[in-house]
Design an enzyme around this catalytic site. Structure first.
Site, PDB file in Angstrom:
ATOM      1  NE  ARG A   1      -2.530  -0.997   3.642  1.00 48.10           N
ATOM      2  CZ  ARG A   1      -2.482  -0.286   4.768  1.00 48.10           C
ATOM      3  NH1 ARG A   1      -2.837   0.976   4.776  1.00 48.10           N
ATOM      4  NH2 ARG A   1      -2.059  -0.849   5.897  1.00 48.10           N
TER       5      ARG A   1
ATOM      6  CG  ASN B   1       7.306   1.695   3.135  1.00 51.86           C
ATOM      7  OD1 ASN B   1       7.167   2.907   3.060  1.00 51.86           O
ATOM      8  ND2 ASN B   1       6.271   0.857   3.070  1.00 51.86           N
TER       9      ASN B   1
ATOM     10  CE1 TYR C   1       4.661   6.911  11.861  1.00 50.58           C
ATOM     11  CE2 TYR C   1       4.949   9.297  11.944  1.00 50.58           C
ATOM     12  CZ  TYR C   1       4.900   8.108  11.221  1.00 50.58           C
ATOM     13  OH  TYR C   1       5.089   8.142   9.854  1.00 50.58           O
TER      14      TYR C   1
HETATM   15  P1  NAP Z   1       0.232   2.741   4.924  1.00 49.81           P
HETATM   16  O1  NAP Z   1      -0.482   3.155   3.690  1.00 49.81           O
HETATM   17  O2  NAP Z   1      -0.514   2.634   6.206  1.00 49.81           O
HETATM   18  O3  NAP Z   1       0.975   1.319   4.625  1.00 49.81           O
HETATM   19  C1  NAP Z   1       1.736   0.720   5.621  1.00 49.81           C
HETATM   20  C2  NAP Z   1       2.414  -0.522   5.058  1.00 49.81           C
HETATM   21  O4  NAP Z   1       3.145  -1.144   6.133  1.00 49.81           O
HETATM   22  C3  NAP Z   1       1.443  -1.542   4.543  1.00 49.81           C
HETATM   23  O5  NAP Z   1       1.994  -2.163   3.396  1.00 49.81           O
HETATM   24  C4  NAP Z   1       1.326  -2.545   5.695  1.00 49.81           C
HETATM   25  O6  NAP Z   1       1.030  -3.867   5.275  1.00 49.81           O
HETATM   26  C5  NAP Z   1       2.745  -2.499   6.230  1.00 49.81           C
HETATM   27  N1  NAP Z   1       2.836  -2.936   7.618  1.00 49.81           N
HETATM   28  C6  NAP Z   1       2.274  -2.364   8.721  1.00 49.81           C
HETATM   29  N2  NAP Z   1       2.592  -3.068   9.815  1.00 49.81           N
HETATM   30  C7  NAP Z   1       3.376  -4.106   9.417  1.00 49.81           C
HETATM   31  C8  NAP Z   1       4.006  -5.169  10.072  1.00 49.81           C
HETATM   32  N3  NAP Z   1       3.913  -5.362  11.400  1.00 49.81           N
HETATM   33  N4  NAP Z   1       4.731  -6.051   9.326  1.00 49.81           N
HETATM   34  C9  NAP Z   1       4.818  -5.896   7.991  1.00 49.81           C
HETATM   35  N5  NAP Z   1       4.257  -4.893   7.305  1.00 49.81           N
HETATM   36  C10 NAP Z   1       3.532  -4.018   8.008  1.00 49.81           C
HETATM   37  O7  NAP Z   1       1.472   3.681   5.226  1.00 49.81           O
HETATM   38  P2  NAP Z   1       2.213   4.783   4.326  1.00 49.81           P
HETATM   39  O8  NAP Z   1       1.550   6.071   4.538  1.00 49.81           O
HETATM   40  O9  NAP Z   1       2.426   4.254   2.947  1.00 49.81           O
HETATM   41  O10 NAP Z   1       3.605   4.853   5.108  1.00 49.81           O
HETATM   42  C11 NAP Z   1       4.742   4.096   4.719  1.00 49.81           C
HETATM   43  C12 NAP Z   1       5.930   4.546   5.544  1.00 49.81           C
HETATM   44  O11 NAP Z   1       6.114   5.954   5.367  1.00 49.81           O
HETATM   45  C13 NAP Z   1       5.727   4.336   7.047  1.00 49.81           C
HETATM   46  O12 NAP Z   1       6.940   3.974   7.642  1.00 49.81           O
HETATM   47  C14 NAP Z   1       5.291   5.712   7.534  1.00 49.81           C
HETATM   48  O13 NAP Z   1       5.592   5.907   8.873  1.00 49.81           O
HETATM   49  C15 NAP Z   1       6.105   6.614   6.624  1.00 49.81           C
HETATM   50  N6  NAP Z   1       5.564   7.970   6.483  1.00 49.81           N
HETATM   51  C16 NAP Z   1       4.315   8.180   5.971  1.00 49.81           C
HETATM   52  C17 NAP Z   1       3.838   9.494   5.849  1.00 49.81           C
HETATM   53  C18 NAP Z   1       2.484   9.811   5.291  1.00 49.81           C
HETATM   54  O14 NAP Z   1       2.107  10.992   5.310  1.00 49.81           O
HETATM   55  N7  NAP Z   1       1.738   8.841   4.766  1.00 49.81           N
HETATM   56  C19 NAP Z   1       4.636  10.546   6.282  1.00 49.81           C
HETATM   57  C20 NAP Z   1       5.900  10.294   6.794  1.00 49.81           C
HETATM   58  C21 NAP Z   1       6.349   8.992   6.879  1.00 49.81           C
HETATM   59  P3  NAP Z   1      -0.513  -4.406   5.064  1.00 49.81           P
HETATM   60  O15 NAP Z   1      -1.273  -3.357   4.358  1.00 49.81           O
HETATM   61  O16 NAP Z   1      -0.321  -5.636   4.245  1.00 49.81           O
HETATM   62  O17 NAP Z   1      -1.037  -4.682   6.431  1.00 49.81           O
END
Ligand code: NAP
Length: 248
Positions: free
Chosen positions: A16, A91, A156
């Site tokens: 995702r 990630n 976080y």
């Molecule tokens: P997201 O859409 O919520 O996706 C999270 C991903 O992590 C999913 O593929 C999920 O897998 C996987 N995941 C969660 N827990 C897991 C676990 N215990 N083991 C294996 N996989 C796991 O998040 P995102 O927004 O793309 O964020 C991705 C990264 O960027 C994260 O580290 C987040 O902190 C960072 N980030 C995001 C933002 C933002 O604004 N979105 C900003 C700064 C940093 P499933 O879906 O298969 O469960």
């Protein structure tokens, strides 16, 4: 022209959001990607089929990044299958937001164990292989809140600040073996994680960003792909903010 041709790269949480964009961009650049998901089996299957229709190579495995044994077995399996591991993108991440007075010890521990512990598990597992091949690239996905802090996110932001320390220490440990370790710190990105925000909150955040908009996942993925490419051969131990100027 940036090339990832034939590179063997692991991406955690590739089902995702930012992880999915990273998987797609790496495959389009010619890398062979081994990605993980936690619960999104259908999403992962959809990505595999679309990527292979476009001529790319990606495999997905269900894996919880907090499970040390499973992570070790997965990494060993990739090394055996592909013969080497060129890159790792940590990630996978979660949020369990709340003000500290209402935050449970479980919400604190879950976020630290997943975001920071998961990255540690993968870094440790790939290090031996990367050191022995005298080549490797690790990119940890942090967040600008790991640098600036954010009310309601002590767990976080602590996990993301921890990733900065992990990145810099590991960069120093592995530099002599040509293993480069960096951190990409996104600001606000349009994904399921920020999908929990209402329109008013999104407007408020956008207004505070100098570029006046939230990023697309692709804008983060392109920077990650650069760091994994041969063009980024002299960058290590850095935190690269991709945040529209928010953390200036
Ligand atoms: P997201 O859409 O919520 O996706 C999270 C991903 O992590 C999913 O593929 C999920 O897998 C996987 N995941 C969660 N827990 C897991 C676990 N215990 N083991 C294996 N996989 C796991 O998040 P995102 O927004 O793309 O964020 C991705 C990264 O960027 C994260 O580290 C987040 O902190 C960072 N980030 C995001 C933002 C933002 O604004 N979105 C900003 C700064 C940093 P499933 O879906 O298969 O469960």
């Amino acid at each position: 022209m940036m090339s990832l041709d034939g590179k063997i790269i692991i991406v955690t949480g590739g089902s995702r959001g930012i992880g999915e964009a990273i998987v797609r961009i790496l495959c389009a650049g010619g890398a062979r990607v081994y990605a993980t998901y936690n619960s999104g089996a259908d999403k992962a299957a959809g990505i595999v089929s679309e990527v292979s229709d476009a001529g790319g190579i990606v495999e997905f495995k269900q894996l919880d990044v907090t499970n040390v044994e499973d992570v070790m077995q997965f990494v060993e399996g990739v090394a055996k299958d592909a013969g080497r591991i060129d890159g790792l993108v940590n990630n996978a991440g979660i949020t369990r937001d709340g003000l500290i007075m209402r935050m449970s010890a479980k919400d604190w521990a879950d976020v630290l164990t997943t975001n920071l512990g998961g990255a540690f598990n993968f870094c440790k597992s790939v290090s031996r292989q990367m050191m022995s091949q005298r080549y490797g690239r690790i990119v940890n996905i942090g967040s600008i809140v790991g640098l600036s802090g954010n009310a309601g996110q002590v767990n976080y932001s602590a996990s993301k600040a921890g990733l900065v320390g992990l990145t810099k220490s590991l960069a120093k440990e592995l530099a002599s073996r040509n293993v480069l370790v960096n951190c990409v710190a996104p600001g606000y990105v349009e994904t399921d994680m920020t999908g929990k925000l209402n329109e008013e909150q999104k407007q408020t955040y956008s207004h505070s960003i100098p570029l006046k908009r939230i990023a697309s996942a692709n804008e983060i993925a392109k920077v990650v792909a650069f760091l994994l490419s041969d063009d980024a051969s002299y960058i290590t131990g850095q935190v690269i903010n991709v945040d529209g100027g928010l953390a200036m």
